[in-house]
Design a protein around this motif. Structure first.
Motif, PDB file in Angstrom:
ATOM      1  N   ALA D  50       0.718  -1.533   0.104  1.00 41.99           N
ATOM      2  CA  ALA D  50      -0.274   0.230   0.164  1.00 41.99           C
ATOM      3  C   ALA D  50       0.640   1.557   0.046  1.00 41.99           C
ATOM      4  O   ALA D  50       0.286   2.756  -0.645  1.00 41.99           O
ATOM      5  CB  ALA D  50      -0.744   0.085   1.309  1.00 41.99           C
ATOM      6  N   VAL D  51       1.644   0.902   0.642  1.00 39.82           N
ATOM      7  CA  VAL D  51       3.205   2.501   0.603  1.00 39.82           C
ATOM      8  C   VAL D  51       3.496   2.375  -0.148  1.00 39.82           C
ATOM      9  O   VAL D  51       4.324   4.092  -1.085  1.00 39.82           O
ATOM     10  CB  VAL D  51       4.237   1.989   2.003  1.00 39.82           C
ATOM     11  CG1 VAL D  51       5.045   3.534   2.268  1.00 39.82           C
ATOM     12  CG2 VAL D  51       3.794   2.252   3.294  1.00 39.82           C
ATOM     13  N   THR D  53       2.425   1.549  -3.225  1.00 38.24           N
ATOM     14  CA  THR D  53       0.955   2.000  -4.279  1.00 38.24           C
ATOM     15  C   THR D  53       1.512   3.714  -5.102  1.00 38.24           C
ATOM     16  O   THR D  53       1.582   3.288  -6.509  1.00 38.24           O
ATOM     17  CB  THR D  53      -0.004   1.650  -4.063  1.00 38.24           C
ATOM     18  OG1 THR D  53      -0.139   0.352  -3.711  1.00 38.24           O
ATOM     19  CG2 THR D  53      -0.919   2.136  -5.004  1.00 38.24           C
ATOM     20  N   PRO D  54       0.913   4.831  -4.425  1.00 37.14           N
ATOM     21  CA  PRO D  54       0.720   6.122  -5.053  1.00 37.14           C
ATOM     22  C   PRO D  54       2.413   6.333  -5.733  1.00 37.14           C
ATOM     23  O   PRO D  54       2.046   6.444  -6.516  1.00 37.14           O
ATOM     24  CB  PRO D  54       1.075   7.395  -3.603  1.00 37.14           C
ATOM     25  CG  PRO D  54       0.151   6.642  -2.513  1.00 37.14           C
ATOM     26  CD  PRO D  54       0.400   4.833  -2.660  1.00 37.14           C
ATOM     27  N   LEU D  57       2.511   4.608  -9.103  1.00 37.95           N
ATOM     28  CA  LEU D  57       1.314   4.578  -9.921  1.00 37.95           C
ATOM     29  C   LEU D  57       1.377   5.947 -10.760  1.00 37.95           C
ATOM     30  O   LEU D  57       1.289   6.269 -11.924  1.00 37.95           O
ATOM     31  CB  LEU D  57      -0.058   5.111  -9.614  1.00 37.95           C
ATOM     32  CG  LEU D  57      -0.820   3.516  -8.991  1.00 37.95           C
ATOM     33  CD1 LEU D  57      -2.330   3.541  -8.235  1.00 37.95           C
ATOM     34  CD2 LEU D  57      -0.977   2.488 -10.149  1.00 37.95           C
TER      35      LEU D  57
ATOM     36  N   PRO F  54      -3.673   7.413  -5.645  1.00 40.70           N
ATOM     37  CA  PRO F  54      -2.764   8.334  -5.140  1.00 40.70           C
ATOM     38  C   PRO F  54      -2.898   8.998  -3.853  1.00 40.70           C
ATOM     39  O   PRO F  54      -2.523   8.751  -2.149  1.00 40.70           O
ATOM     40  CB  PRO F  54      -1.469   8.385  -5.716  1.00 40.70           C
ATOM     41  CG  PRO F  54      -1.738   8.012  -6.986  1.00 40.70           C
ATOM     42  CD  PRO F  54      -3.174   7.654  -6.879  1.00 40.70           C
ATOM     43  N   LEU F  57      -4.973   7.285  -0.767  1.00 41.54           N
ATOM     44  CA  LEU F  57      -3.722   6.729   0.047  1.00 41.54           C
ATOM     45  C   LEU F  57      -3.407   8.023   1.144  1.00 41.54           C
ATOM     46  O   LEU F  57      -3.034   7.258   2.061  1.00 41.54           O
ATOM     47  CB  LEU F  57      -3.076   5.467  -0.580  1.00 41.54           C
ATOM     48  CG  LEU F  57      -3.227   4.505  -1.455  1.00 41.54           C
ATOM     49  CD1 LEU F  57      -2.320   3.486  -1.735  1.00 41.54           C
ATOM     50  CD2 LEU F  57      -4.019   3.722  -0.491  1.00 41.54           C
ATOM     51  N   GLU F  83      -5.516  -1.711  -0.604  1.00 39.43           N
ATOM     52  CA  GLU F  83      -4.691  -1.384  -0.099  1.00 39.43           C
ATOM     53  C   GLU F  83      -5.236  -0.035   1.113  1.00 39.43           C
ATOM     54  O   GLU F  83      -3.657   0.492   2.015  1.00 39.43           O
ATOM     55  CB  GLU F  83      -4.566  -0.478  -0.993  1.00 39.43           C
ATOM     56  CG  GLU F  83      -3.260  -1.001  -2.646  1.00 39.43           C
ATOM     57  CD  GLU F  83      -4.520  -1.431  -3.453  1.00 39.43           C
ATOM     58  OE1 GLU F  83      -5.583  -1.646  -2.943  1.00 39.43           O
ATOM     59  OE2 GLU F  83      -4.200  -2.071  -4.059  1.00 39.43           O
ATOM     60  N   ALA F  86      -4.374  -1.986   4.175  1.00 41.06           N
ATOM     61  CA  ALA F  86      -3.362  -2.128   5.249  1.00 41.06           C
ATOM     62  C   ALA F  86      -2.597  -0.821   5.211  1.00 41.06           C
ATOM     63  O   ALA F  86      -1.862  -1.373   5.704  1.00 41.06           O
ATOM     64  CB  ALA F  86      -1.962  -3.138   3.743  1.00 41.06           C
ATOM     65  N   LEU F  87      -2.747   0.129   5.392  1.00 38.20           N
ATOM     66  CA  LEU F  87      -2.146   1.095   6.008  1.00 38.20           C
ATOM     67  C   LEU F  87      -2.313   1.479   7.618  1.00 38.20           C
ATOM     68  O   LEU F  87      -1.713   2.305   8.218  1.00 38.20           O
ATOM     69  CB  LEU F  87      -2.342   2.016   4.907  1.00 38.20           C
ATOM     70  CG  LEU F  87      -1.590   2.335   3.705  1.00 38.20           C
ATOM     71  CD1 LEU F  87      -2.287   3.669   2.585  1.00 38.20           C
ATOM     72  CD2 LEU F  87      -0.300   2.143   3.966  1.00 38.20           C
TER      73      LEU F  87
END
Lengths: 214, 214, 214, 214, 214, 214
Positions: D50-51, D53-54, D57, F54, F57, F83, F86-87
């Motif tokens: 998850a961390v 992902t941004p 992308l 993004p 998140l 996601e 999970a954070l």
């Protein structure tokens, strides 16, 4: 050696068309193409598939014995695919299988436009057996008999296109898969008139062998 | 006419044993039994199944042409079952298929004890394809080669029983299915020593034809 | 003893019709038939099924205590089937369950034609729970109330036939299952006018007990 | 342009190793490789994913904007694969996705050997989401942290090999998939000592772009 | 009115313990609790569940008729849940159902620790029927009979904890669900010694009614 | 602290409407609401969702860091839900997820009425990934763009109602779920004219936090 395309039906002109298409799709690979002369002229539905299985497996065994680099089962029903794969240590790819996996790997939800309704349950069962049912919207019959695709390409293209357009309009999809080896005769016409990608199964299967390291 | 039992392997003594077992299981029905003489002596794994398919389908076609009342595929792998069924208008039953459906209709969660590990994926795929995976606990290999079941019935029974006992103890099941046509030689011994029902696939398939109205 | 047919609804004439049908289907077996007198006159939808469950399970327990050779739950919804089976060591078969498994073992893809729309979700959930969803095309309502099947057999047959014909035309199927115990009154008429097999669930369940060895 | 390999973690040496491996696997294609410098040094479990992902992308968007011919997500977890694919019209392939589809198209039942147990649920969910659960036997953790694969290749190879051997012995499989981008350092050693094929996910994903027509 | 907790077994002390637990979990709601006096003292396996169903459904009907705001089925097997829900227009929640959905909505992969092995198939079938099988790792039996949970809480807690620890170590999970209404006696002890969350099903079901707007 | 509602799109008026709705639905809880100002004004289809991920998140991480009691993803697509979860160690709930689970726990078979067809595949994939596909009948598009729900509430309500009525008539369902955060403006009108329950996803998600013990 080469990748051997085996046409499980006995219509040699379809074998030739597939061979030409494969060579165009994957010019770096060697292909040859065999016709299953003891089989029905077209495989329409489960019974035709069963009749076509024994002579097909004989050809598969022969290709494997001769050291084929790969084997392509040239019918969208993926006739006897798992049995064929068990006979050969080289890759054995069905043209339906190749088309579904390609669409799914492109993140495309798809519908299939095939020939007759009698083929629909066979295709639906294949998609389910491959685990890809969640990515398929509908399997649609254009009600064009397989052999009409060669004898009346213009009329056939019109019917296939019409069904493909309905699929694009109603099925929440990203791509249409043409559900017959014989449809490569109409693929360009259909693609030219459709706003979403059209997947030709022979093209997909031929190029697949570029993935595998010969 | 009769129900034709087709043994997809070429070991005639197994054919005879199945015929005797079927006649005992369903005395009101007429059975005959054919051996697929061009096939391997035993079907162990997917490759043997593929090799056995063409001569099997020939026999299926012949039985259908002669007006068989029913056809039983006498291998627990249900070799080429869907292809066989597509060739005949009479019922075509696989002995594995019969055993799974019988167990499920009795509301039994089951494990299978088969011969070699090479058969396990084939059997698991069949159960999944029939939709019955939720009722199956495990498919277990006893590591007895098929032909040992005849040549060493006492030793085989001991190994099969041991695996069946482990299944009964660990798998949260109501019944054990014997996963090989040749296991009818050990079925009684195993049942005598096990506290849960033992399902013999040939028995199941033979009596199934009492369901269908000949 | 005998196989006990338990009609989970309180309409005794339906019980009698099932008993006659079972005796005709499986003349070698002994049947008796009980009516659940505390239940609603027809089971249409989940609520009726829930109300019918307690008196049904009482009858199931009684049949098991009296040593029944088998128990048939005489409602296409397979009312409380798993609970019933847990109460008895003899086989407990639902008429819906029998029809689906028979169709699937014949390698038939099927649609169901039932009575009211309120029964559709119950039937769909049953098929899914048995693992057989991949073989079912559609569950269709003819919008005939259960009791009209007896009071107006001619009109009912017409409506059921119409829906069955639509199923045969549109659903890519090999057989139609009649989705109500009361439809045996119309089964012959429907079969006479349909080109694909019509499966009567009471017939299927009655003959099933020929599979099991009493 | 080129196929852009995006390493969703910030360890540049892993990026370089993937680039070298891709160029060797598919010499006819142009590759470049980018490192997600804002991401964690390794992606172990859902939180790391998850961390990561941004910033991933963002890089995907940049690659798409620059006209990449294809994008490879260089983490076996297929980090944010569907989101990435939605951003780009070119093919976007995850290395895990490529490995599973390749194994399945070769008719291989497989197990995965990955790094830490915390990655197991992520991988299992991916396989299930792709519809390929029926072809996977087990996802196994070797308990090697990702970065040890580089710092201690010999020790890592030993642990990975041990787990791969257990998989080959117990899981009824045809192939082992290495479940980490960093495992290409140990792939040859493992293959040399294992009797069944070892699938390297970076190899698989790189050559996949030979399937697609650039 | 109130939420009615119905204990499908006849052990009144378990009913009282559930009522106290519910009041503590959801102090803003009114609860009452009924015991199914005609039922077995504990529900262990499918047969007990079937016997318990008729008196349970009678109580459900009575609660619905009296205008209950909600109904909680106080057995982890979710005895007759769908039948009960069909009888009442108010929400009807099973304590197993509540626990699974809560875990899944928290994005937790879970294992269940229940009492005897005979309950394992019932619980596995429930999870599958709710569609949540992909989130469940294993259903484990601690081999503590239900009534021992009250008569020997210390010994029981030890056995449950041991199995929960094994689950936490081996099952790749985020939470353990206690699989018996009677386990609230041991829940605190187990949670105190376990590093991952422990889900108590009665707590989950009681607080659920805060979701629904009475 | 509070439950933080994060609107993954940049339309602040939708954020405000959600906040008001949440406060009304769950008056005992503290809510605040944040707008993802870097995101598109509406999330329609997978590409919008990827672009919105993004910045979403980042906000999720910020909320978690500030000690949020819970986080609600305020888009019916459940944008980046796994996601996001999970954070954060607090509960993270998507409004689509909440609506599906609520319907399923009420034993309701449902259809969804959403905005544009481009959102249909995203929603269908979510339902399948949650395991709840068997309870969903159809996902229907009303062809109202998200922002029209605010600019033309009367016209929108009419179109949504029309599609909801078709769903109620054709889909064999117990409830209709409104498939867009913005539909709370039309929810009351639709419910007033429909004979089956209408589920508002923001209401469902807000009240869910009453289940969890803050």
């Amino acid at each position: 050696m080469a990748v051997v395309i085996i046409n499980p039906n006995s219509t040699a002109s379809m074998t030739e068309a597939m061979l030409a298409q494969a060579r165009e799709a994957a010019p770096g690979l060697a292909f040859e193409a065999w016709t299953s002369t003891e089989a029905p002229p077209a495989i329409q539905g489960a019974e035709d598939g069963a009749v076509a299985t024994p002579p097909l497996l004989e050809l598969v065994q022969r290709a494997a014995d001769q050291g084929a680099d790969g084997i392509m089962i040239g019918c969208f029903d993926d006739t006897a695919l798992s049995e064929a794969a068990a006979l050969a240590s080289c890759p054995v790819i069905g043209i339906g299988q190749a088309a579904y996996h390609y669409a799914v790997m492109r993140h495309w939800r798809f519908s299939v436009v095939t020939t007759l309704a009698v083929s629909v349950p066979v295709i639906e069962q294949n998609i389910a057996a491959y685990g890809l049912g969640a990515f398929a919207s509908r399997v649609r019959a254009s009600e064009i008999p397989v052999l009409d695709l060669e004898s009346d390409p213009a009329g056939s293209a019109k019917s296939v296109l019409e069904e493909a357009r309905t699929a694009a309009a109603e099925d929440d999809i990203h791509a249409v898969i043409l559900g017959c080896a014989g449809m490569l005769s109409v693929a360009q016409d259909v693609q030219a008139s459709l706003r979403i990608p059209v997947v030709d199964p022979v093209w997909c299967a031929a190029r697949w062998f570029n993935w595998h390291q010969a």
